[in-house]
Design a protein around this motif. Structure first.
Motif, PDB file in Angstrom:
ATOM      1  N   THR A 194       0.698  -1.299   0.067  1.00 41.04           N
ATOM      2  CA  THR A 194       0.005   0.099   0.189  1.00 41.04           C
ATOM      3  C   THR A 194       0.748   1.368  -0.029  1.00 41.04           C
ATOM      4  O   THR A 194       2.069   1.115   0.407  1.00 41.04           O
ATOM      5  N   GLY A 195       0.407   2.343  -0.638  1.00 44.00           N
ATOM      6  CA  GLY A 195       0.931   3.664  -0.542  1.00 44.00           C
ATOM      7  C   GLY A 195      -0.392   4.788  -0.427  1.00 44.00           C
ATOM      8  O   GLY A 195      -1.509   4.301  -0.635  1.00 44.00           O
ATOM      9  N   ARG A 203       7.639   6.709  -4.807  1.00 47.21           N
ATOM     10  CA  ARG A 203       7.770   5.502  -4.086  1.00 47.21           C
ATOM     11  C   ARG A 203       7.015   4.272  -4.814  1.00 47.21           C
ATOM     12  O   ARG A 203       7.469   3.471  -5.127  1.00 47.21           O
ATOM     13  N   LEU A 204       5.663   4.594  -5.376  1.00 52.30           N
ATOM     14  CA  LEU A 204       4.845   3.725  -6.143  1.00 52.30           C
ATOM     15  C   LEU A 204       5.398   3.489  -7.466  1.00 52.30           C
ATOM     16  O   LEU A 204       5.296   2.219  -7.784  1.00 52.30           O
ATOM     17  N   ALA A 337      12.976  11.520  -3.048  1.00 52.73           N
ATOM     18  CA  ALA A 337      14.200  10.339  -3.014  1.00 52.73           C
ATOM     19  C   ALA A 337      13.450   9.167  -2.263  1.00 52.73           C
ATOM     20  O   ALA A 337      12.532   9.310  -1.246  1.00 52.73           O
ATOM     21  N   LEU A 338      13.769   8.052  -2.554  1.00 56.61           N
ATOM     22  CA  LEU A 338      13.514   6.813  -1.758  1.00 56.61           C
ATOM     23  C   LEU A 338      14.697   6.454  -0.977  1.00 56.61           C
ATOM     24  O   LEU A 338      14.805   6.556   0.364  1.00 56.61           O
ATOM     25  N   LYS A 339      15.865   6.035  -1.344  1.00 61.54           N
ATOM     26  CA  LYS A 339      16.895   5.780  -0.981  1.00 61.54           C
ATOM     27  C   LYS A 339      18.277   6.469  -1.125  1.00 61.54           C
ATOM     28  O   LYS A 339      18.482   6.629  -2.507  1.00 61.54           O
ATOM     29  N   VAL A 340      18.847   7.392  -0.272  1.00 62.54           N
ATOM     30  CA  VAL A 340      19.962   8.061  -0.684  1.00 62.54           C
ATOM     31  C   VAL A 340      21.324   7.392  -0.039  1.00 62.54           C
ATOM     32  O   VAL A 340      21.428   7.109   1.156  1.00 62.54           O
ATOM     33  N   ILE A 341      22.022   7.133  -0.977  1.00 61.93           N
ATOM     34  CA  ILE A 341      23.382   6.544  -0.820  1.00 61.93           C
ATOM     35  C   ILE A 341      24.272   7.588  -0.632  1.00 61.93           C
ATOM     36  O   ILE A 341      24.679   8.531  -1.581  1.00 61.93           O
TER      37      ILE A 341
END
Length: 347
Positions: A194-195, A203-204, A337-341
């Motif tokens: 879900t979102g 994200r989706l 952003a979702l994942k920032v490295i």
């Protein structure tokens, strides 16, 4: 060497500092940090909603390569690619330490919050906390071992998801998406994720690239109707709650199959919530709270990653220098952003 230090409350309590590069102790190795991630809990810390002991070098999601070893180290050598468990400071003698659950030690000082963490160039840690990174796993992926271990702890170690289960994952942040992937990897028959409308920006769309059976925007679609359609009106076997959202938490029970399992992972913005207690009793359900990860969960995480069963690179939306950590926070806050490295620049 350079490091991100949280030295007081407030947005102005963060800065890049030059800190001493310490020599590893006899039982320690020094890791050259090759990649480090920003976690949602560090976003909480950015808003002073997380405990810490200033001044402290932030960061608990990181990996790297061994560059120095103490004289008593026997199992590791320079050049080994490793991650490290985060239980660097525990008592070692309590019930939880002695039964392999040091993350629950009452004297534990979390890495990146109470003792210096990995948002820096080099990090020293005892050799018994190290785990080898599979050769086919990149440093960027390995930097996400800790959040993957949270999922393997919740689902495999805690024995909540079984082959053939229909699993509903609430929330499509990094932890939600990883839990959805882990559930599929270990044999869930069907995974529903879900979102909300705000997740349509970043994200989706990412979720739709992954091997997830059904993606539901709960503000556009009727989640209960979809769940009943997907489960022959029985309800889902397992709900992994990774959203921390009041409506999602309150509405879980009516989506759950009788004798089903609720797995609570997501943190909420407040200390207490309403919950349909009687409904849960009548469902004869199990509620499993899962926090952190044991060694077993870390090893399971790396095993799944090494087998290529988790598409973690799809989650990485930005790579930035460590010095731009504030930009990372801003991107995450704006849901851009979702994942920032992050990567340190002073190698």
């Amino acid at each position: 060497m350079r490091a991100v230090v949280k030295f007081k409350d407030g947005k102005d309590g963060w800065e890049i500092r030059d800190i001493e590069r310490i020599t590893p102790k006899d039982n320690e190795v020094e890791i050259k940090v090759m990649a480090t991630g920003i976690c949602g809990s560090e976003l909480h810390l950015y808003h002073d909603n997380h405990t810490y002991a200033p001044p402290v070098v932030v960061g608990h999601e990181f990996c790297g390569e061994i560059v120095r070893v103490g004289k008593d180290v026997t199992k590791w050598k320079i050049g080994d690619r490793v991650v490290s468990e985060n239980n660097k400071s525990v008592c070692g003698v309590c019930e939880f330490c002695r039964t392999g659950r040091p993350i629950l030690c009452p004297e534990r000082k979390p890495v990146g919050y109470k003792v210096n963490g990995g948002w820096t160039s080099y990090f020293c840690t005892p050799e018994h906390l190290l785990i080898k990174i599979p050769d086919n796993v990149s440093f960027n992926e390995a930097a996400m071992t800790e959040p993957v271990s949270v999922a393997t702890q919740a689902q495999i170690v805690r024995n909540t998801v079984k082959i053939g289960d229909v699993v509903l994952v609430q929330g499509c942040g990094t932890i939600g998406l990883i839990n959805a992937m882990v559930a599929k990897a270990i044999g869930a028959q069907k995974v529903i994720l879900t979102g909300t409308n705000v997740d349509e920006q970043m994200r989706l769309p990412i979720a739709r690239k992954l091997n997830i059976d059904r993606i539901v925007n709960v503000e556009k679609e009727n989640l209960k109707k979809i769940v009943m359609e997907e489960t022959d009106r029985m309800g889902v076997d397992v709900i992994v709650e990774a959203s921390g959202a009041d409506p999602a938490i309150y509405g879980m029970v009516e989506l759950l199959k009788k004798t089903g399992n609720i797995v609570a992972i997501g943190e909420t913005a407040r200390p207490d919530l309403q919950f349909p207690w009687v409904g849960a009793v009548f469902k004869s359900c199990t509620i499993t709270y899962s926090f952190g990860a044991t060694y077993e969960a870390w090893q399971l995480a790396l095993n799944l990653m090494g087998q290529g069963k988790l598409h973690l690179n799809e989650l990485i939306t930005h790579e930035i220098p460590l010095e731009e950590f504030r930009k990372g926070f801003e991107l995450l806050e704006k849901k851009e952003a979702l994942k920032v490295i992050m990567h340190a620049s002073d190698y």
